[in-house]
Design a protein around this motif. Structure first.
Motif: not given
Length: 140
Positions: A80-87, A89-90, A96-101, A136-140
């Protein structure tokens, strides 16, 4: 039932024999009852031993299950902790992707001059994977 004195009639030896037979039957019945009670106590004792063994087995099983449950609970907490970190980071990567776009879009719009047209084409062909990644990221 009549008292033994009343049952005894006739000569003394006949009464003694009858009394002796009754005493013998009574003694046999008492012995049989005692033996039956002894067997009953043995069965009860054996049953109690079996129940105590079963209690011990169930307690051990319960402890094993409890320890496994605690282990799984700790693993789940870590996941659960790792999942929170990954979320988190996502979410950061999406920003960042939005800024780059936005930067890429700005660069495309400002590169309308003839000297930058070649560069614009190079940037445009590189932006396709970013857009696919973003979709692909918008699915998360």
């Amino acid at each position: 039932m009549l008292p033994e004195k009343v049952l005894i009639t006739g000569s003394g030896s006949e009464g003694d024999d009858r009394c002796a037979k009754m005493d013998e039957r009574k003694r046999k019945r008492m012995m049989s009852n005692r033996e039956s009670a002894r067997r009953s106590r043995m069965r009860k004792e054996q049953h109690m031993k079996e129940l105590n063994n079963q209690v011990s087995y169930l307690k051990r099983s319960n402890n094993v299950i409890f320890e496994e449950m605690n282990s799984v609970r700790q693993l789940w907490s870590g996941v659960e902790s790792e999942n929170m970190v990954l979320r988190a980071q996502l979410a950061e990567l999406k920003k960042r992707l939005e800024s780059l776009e936005i930067v890429l879009s700005y660069m495309r719009s400002t590169s309308t001059s003839t000297s930058m047209s070649g560069c614009s084409m190079a940037i445009s062909s590189q932006s396709m994977p970013l857009m696919a990644f973003s979709a692909g990221m918008s699915q998360f």
